[in-house]
Scaffold this motif. Sequence first.
Motif, mmCIF file in Angstrom:
data_model
loop_
_atom_site.group_PDB
_atom_site.id
_atom_site.type_symbol
_atom_site.label_atom_id
_atom_site.label_comp_id
_atom_site.label_asym_id
_atom_site.label_seq_id
_atom_site.Cartn_x
_atom_site.Cartn_y
_atom_site.Cartn_z
ATOM 1 N N ASN A 218 0.805 -1.218 0.000
ATOM 2 C CA ASN A 218 0.000 0.000 0.000
ATOM 3 C C ASN A 218 0.841 1.273 0.000
ATOM 4 O O ASN A 218 0.466 2.279 -0.611
ATOM 5 C CB ASN A 218 -0.948 -0.002 1.190
ATOM 6 N N ASP A 219 1.972 1.262 0.717
ATOM 7 C CA ASP A 219 2.834 2.449 0.706
ATOM 8 C C ASP A 219 3.328 2.743 -0.707
ATOM 9 O O ASP A 219 3.344 3.893 -1.153
ATOM 10 C CB ASP A 219 4.036 2.229 1.630
ATOM 11 N N ARG A 222 0.462 4.152 -2.754
ATOM 12 C CA ARG A 222 0.175 5.551 -2.450
ATOM 13 C C ARG A 222 1.203 6.470 -3.127
ATOM 14 O O ARG A 222 0.852 7.498 -3.706
ATOM 15 C CB ARG A 222 0.182 5.779 -0.945
ATOM 16 N N ALA A 234 1.797 13.265 -2.062
ATOM 17 C CA ALA A 234 0.879 12.267 -1.515
ATOM 18 C C ALA A 234 -0.263 12.891 -0.724
ATOM 19 O O ALA A 234 -1.263 12.221 -0.452
ATOM 20 C CB ALA A 234 1.645 11.293 -0.623
ATOM 21 N N MET A 240 -5.174 11.481 -2.936
ATOM 22 C CA MET A 240 -5.740 10.763 -1.797
ATOM 23 C C MET A 240 -7.065 10.108 -2.160
ATOM 24 O O MET A 240 -7.358 8.980 -1.744
ATOM 25 C CB MET A 240 -5.924 11.718 -0.617
ATOM 26 N N TYR A 243 -6.394 7.080 -4.477
ATOM 27 C CA TYR A 243 -5.825 5.986 -3.685
ATOM 28 C C TYR A 243 -6.901 5.327 -2.814
ATOM 29 O O TYR A 243 -6.985 4.086 -2.728
ATOM 30 C CB TYR A 243 -4.693 6.519 -2.804
ATOM 31 N N GLU A 508 -8.638 7.745 5.647
ATOM 32 C CA GLU A 508 -7.408 6.982 5.500
ATOM 33 C C GLU A 508 -7.742 5.507 5.494
ATOM 34 O O GLU A 508 -8.618 5.047 6.213
ATOM 35 C CB GLU A 508 -6.462 7.298 6.671
ATOM 36 N N GLU A 511 -3.339 -0.106 5.751
ATOM 37 C CA GLU A 511 -2.427 -0.671 4.768
ATOM 38 C C GLU A 511 -2.115 -2.128 5.014
ATOM 39 O O GLU A 511 -1.676 -2.820 4.119
ATOM 40 C CB GLU A 511 -1.106 0.115 4.766
#
Length: 516
Positions: A218-219, A222, A234, A240, A243, A508, A511
């Motif tokens: 996931n990092d 992103r 980011a 955002m 993502y 958010e 992840e």
Amino acid sequence: MLTRIPTGTWLPAYVPQRTTVLATILLLCSMVQSATVGYDGSCLNGLNILPSYANYFNLNAATTGLNTASIFIGGILANLVGGMLTDHYGRRLSMLYFSLLSLLGIVLQAAAQNTAMFTVARVVLGFGTGVNGIAAGVYLNEAFPSRWRTWGVGTLNNFYYIGALIAAGVTLGTSSWPNSTWAWRLPSLLQGVFSIICIVLLPFIPESPRWLVHRGLNDAARTTVAACNADGDASDPRAMAVYAEIVDTLTWEREVGKTLSPLEIFKGKTTRRRLMIGASPGVITSSTGNIIASYYLGDELTSAGVTSSLAQLKANVVLNVWCLACAVAGTQLLVRWGRKPSALACQFALIVLLYIIGGLSKVYADHTAAGVTSSNALVYGNVAAIFLFQGAYSVCYTPILNLYPPEIMNFSMRANGFAFMNLLLNCCALVLVYVMPIGIANIGWKMYMVNASWDWLFLIFIAVFWVETKGRTLEEIDEIFEDRHPHVSDVEDKAGHPVDVSVGEVKEVPEEGKVE
């Protein structure tokens, strides 16, 4: 300035900081299959006109069809496994490996000593470009900046005519070498330039963010979304939002039990409906009648009254310039009109023009049989109708082929579903490329009438079953088929432009955990 970002594979990525620069490289790298196939079609068009090529292989109607159509045998084999390979290796590595395989097929074709070697080389080339086409089409849909996706992915297949135009110019130039095998070997060899461009550019593009999320990275996803949509920022609201939609949608697919198995494309009524719609362009675009001009322009022009080999080669060049211009204009039309209205207008125009070409060809054939010289008006009118037909095809079906199917299919079925679409395309093309020269030789102008008659079925299918996807992200298209909503909707408005999404509106997304 280049920034290294993770890719989840052994092949690193050093991407430009500017999204506009990255988008350009994404498009140039992904064009390898469409440009190679376009070059191949125009190259074989030219070779089929060159006496040195026909004489070297002692070609007749059947072997001409075999030499030309064998690339689709490789394409069929590629589409049986291409989706699985693209999902397993990732989009970038698949393009790398199969660009190298395409180069091998190109070298073998240029070095061919007989029909058998030429045919085997084209099967290898067809396999390499087949997998490349799946990987590139899926990749560009998933990685191209969201706000420009329709234009960018629609432009992808326009490179078909850039490749075709180059091939037309090359074969026109080598036609002055009537006694040399390099008249056809050199055009065959130069086909590899697009694979080389792809290989050189691959280290400068990221992996698909959707494939990265599927892998639990996931990092990296992103970071990739930020690079592709917001100059690497980011915290940008658009980045955002994109993502969040990706993670939310893939999480939902995992929770309802969707997998990347090839059998997934046949499971459930909704999935089968998506497959039916998404795979239909493969059958439609290969069966509307464009096969004749794409591979046997010489025969088509002969039936129209243009019998000079040099004139036919020049017409091949002009036709590809015309089709490229129409395809570029058509890409913008898809942005404004949408997919379904554009396809309906295009299909109806193709039907009408095929009947006109058939009728004018019949008059020319009747005059020839009676020993009467046809007027220039008849010949020019038939050629004009051929150009209008190819232009109408290019306006819609060229840009839509790589755009519409991947956006109709969700992530779990996208690679395998797109491969299935290409499988149908290659099966139809294999049959038609082989049959067309035989049909034209035996029934002449009636072949156009037969083709136009079955095209009505495609018009009805589009009108009844196709759905409109204009102005939606890949995740928002799920709303049409699934009883759910994306995590963040309306990232793009109905005109395909970004709308404001405040940071506070984007939740958010956790992840941890691999999405499978």
